[in-house]
Design a protein around this motif. Structure first.
Motif, short mmCIF file in Angstrom:
data_model
loop_
_atom_site.label_atom_id
_atom_site.label_comp_id
_atom_site.label_asym_id
_atom_site.label_seq_id
_atom_site.Cartn_x
_atom_site.Cartn_y
_atom_site.Cartn_z
N GLU A 1 20.56 38.10 68.46
CA GLU A 1 21.41 38.98 69.25
C GLU A 1 20.82 40.39 69.21
O GLU A 1 20.45 40.88 68.14
N TYR A 2 20.77 41.04 70.38
CA TYR A 2 20.11 42.33 70.44
C TYR A 2 20.50 43.06 71.71
O TYR A 2 20.95 42.46 72.69
N ASP B 1 16.96 46.83 66.98
CA ASP B 1 17.43 45.90 65.95
C ASP B 1 17.75 44.55 66.57
O ASP B 1 18.39 44.47 67.63
N THR C 1 19.42 40.79 65.33
CA THR C 1 20.11 40.08 64.27
C THR C 1 19.88 38.58 64.42
O THR C 1 20.15 38.02 65.48
N THR D 1 20.76 34.78 63.07
CA THR D 1 21.80 34.02 62.37
C THR D 1 21.51 32.53 62.52
O THR D 1 21.22 32.06 63.62
N ASP E 1 24.51 34.21 56.65
CA ASP E 1 24.51 35.66 56.62
C ASP E 1 23.48 36.15 57.63
O ASP E 1 22.39 35.55 57.76
N PRO E 2 23.79 37.20 58.36
CA PRO E 2 22.83 37.69 59.35
C PRO E 2 21.63 38.36 58.67
O PRO E 2 21.76 38.97 57.61
N LYS F 1 18.79 41.13 59.63
CA LYS F 1 18.43 42.13 60.63
C LYS F 1 16.94 42.42 60.56
O LYS F 1 16.38 42.64 59.48
#
Length: 392
Positions: A71-72, A103, A105, A107, A117-118, A120
């Motif tokens: 995700e970004y 950034d 993320t 997952t 836990d994500p 980054k």
């Protein structure tokens, strides 16, 4: 009993399918009720490219993995996602507006939708292609407007948008081209020979917008020559028309069939046809419309041809010193694909017609001779319409 045989058959079929699957050892089955939290990705590596990055990683040992989610944000407004299945250990993130840190993320998601836990990671893409193309945009005055050119060597999907002010002094889009071609060429016509400001910007498929190039210049004077003055000028060495597709249909402003010009079957190449424009003029450019529909980029549409001009041609039809070569031209398919294979860009280009320039050093002429050197696939030639611009 019949139900039992049916179910048994289905299980046998399912077993056969699984046995033949290359990834049967990793088969995960139907959605799981195991909601155990998976481990996170590790050993993350980033390889940037123009406008994006490839992210690779090591997967956790969790037995119930389904995919990795990235995700970004690509700009201040848009959030995007990218997914990679558990069969792979890398994914692509792209569409970033700038060459700066972003950034991302990561997952891990299981079949029961349990999430790790994500993790980054920061990616710094190289300069996006739309910005590189914008740096190469050139705008020059042209007959009746401007000529915009740029290079897109990566053949990425881009849009070039051109604006000018309307009668109310408001900016409006006057031309736009969306393409994946490596060479971008746009001609904007229909403007008087007075100083005017034009603006150009480049966009990509993620709706990122470049900065705007603003230029003020004066279009070169031209006008479309009056086609009501055109008339056939049959010379002894010219091809005649056939199928009722007569030469005057070339300047009747109708592009639909059967209002075109068609030479006979079995015509030898090269072949000519000649017409009188009714006036002497210094010519700037011309446009031809080929036959489209089921004949697009095929049949008797010209592939290579020459255009000649004369003020007083030899009446015996000789290609002698009374004729001046105004140019040799090609009809080039945007995709470069072979006969019978057409992209949407190919079809759009043919329907729009083909624009060609005359050399600026050419003098005034009155008679035009069109010499077909090669057609797309046949031994005859056909065209739907022709328009010529210049100054008398």
């Amino acid at each position: 009993m019949k139900h039992f045989r049916y179910i048994s058959g289905m299980l046998l079929l399912a077993g056969t399918i699984l046995a033949g699957c290359n990834k049967s050892d990793n088969y995960k089955g139907f959605p799981s009720e195991d909601d155990t939290k998976p481990g996170a990705v590790s050993n993350v590596r980033v390889v940037p490219f123009n406008g994006g990055a490839e992210i690779s990683y090591d997967l956790p040992k969790s037995p119930n993995l389904l995919y990795v989610l990235a995700e970004y944000r690509i700009n201040d407004q848009q959030t995007r996602q990218a997914k990679a299945s558990y069969y792979d250990n890398k994914l692509i993130v792209e569409g970033f507006k700038d060459a700066k840190p972003y950034d991302v993320t990561l997952t891990v998601v299981t079949r029961s939708e349990a999430k790790s836990d994500p993790v980054k990671v920061t990616v710094t893409p190289k300069t996006p292609i739309y910005k590189l193309v914008r740096q190469e945009v050139k705008v020059q005055p042209d007959f009746g407007g401007i000529y915009v050119s740029a290079l897109n060597p990566e053949k990425k999907s881009l849009g070039v948008i051109i604006l000018a002010k309307d009668q109310y002094n408001d900016w409006e889009v006057i031309e736009q081209l969306f393409t994946t071609q490596d060479s971008i060429r746009i001609k904007v016509r229909g403007y008087p020979s007075v100083e005017r400001e034009f603006r150009v910007f480049v966009t990509d498929k993620w709706n990122n917008l470049s900065d705007t190039l603003s230029v003020t210049l004066t279009p070169i004077f031209e006008k479309a020559l009056d086609k009501t003055k055109f008339k056939q000028y049959q010379l002894p060495t010219d091809q005649r028309d056939d199928y009722g597709w007569i030469m005057p249909y070339l300047w009747d402003d109708r592009i639909a069939e059967p209002y075109g010009f068609h030479t006979p079957d079995g015509s030898n190449m090269p072949q000519h046809f000649t017409f009188d424009m009714g006036v002497e003029a210094k010519l700037s450019r011309f446009k031809i419309w080929p036959r489209t529909g089921s004949f697009v980029w095929s049949h008797g549409n010209p592939k290579r041809f020459r255009v000649w001009g004369s003020r007083a041609p030899n009446p015996d039809g000789s290609m002698d010193g009374t004729w001046e070569l105004l140019g040799e031209y090609d009809c080039k398919k945007p995709s470069g694909s072979p006969l019978g294979t057409n992209t949407q860009d190919d079809i759009n280009a043919a329907v729009a017609g083909f624009d060609y320039d005359f050399p600026s050093a050419a003098g005034k002429v009155r008679y035009i001779r069109f010499e077909t050197l090669e057609t797309m696939s046949e031994d005859f030639m056909h065209l739907m319409e022709m328009t010529i611009w210049g100054a008398e």
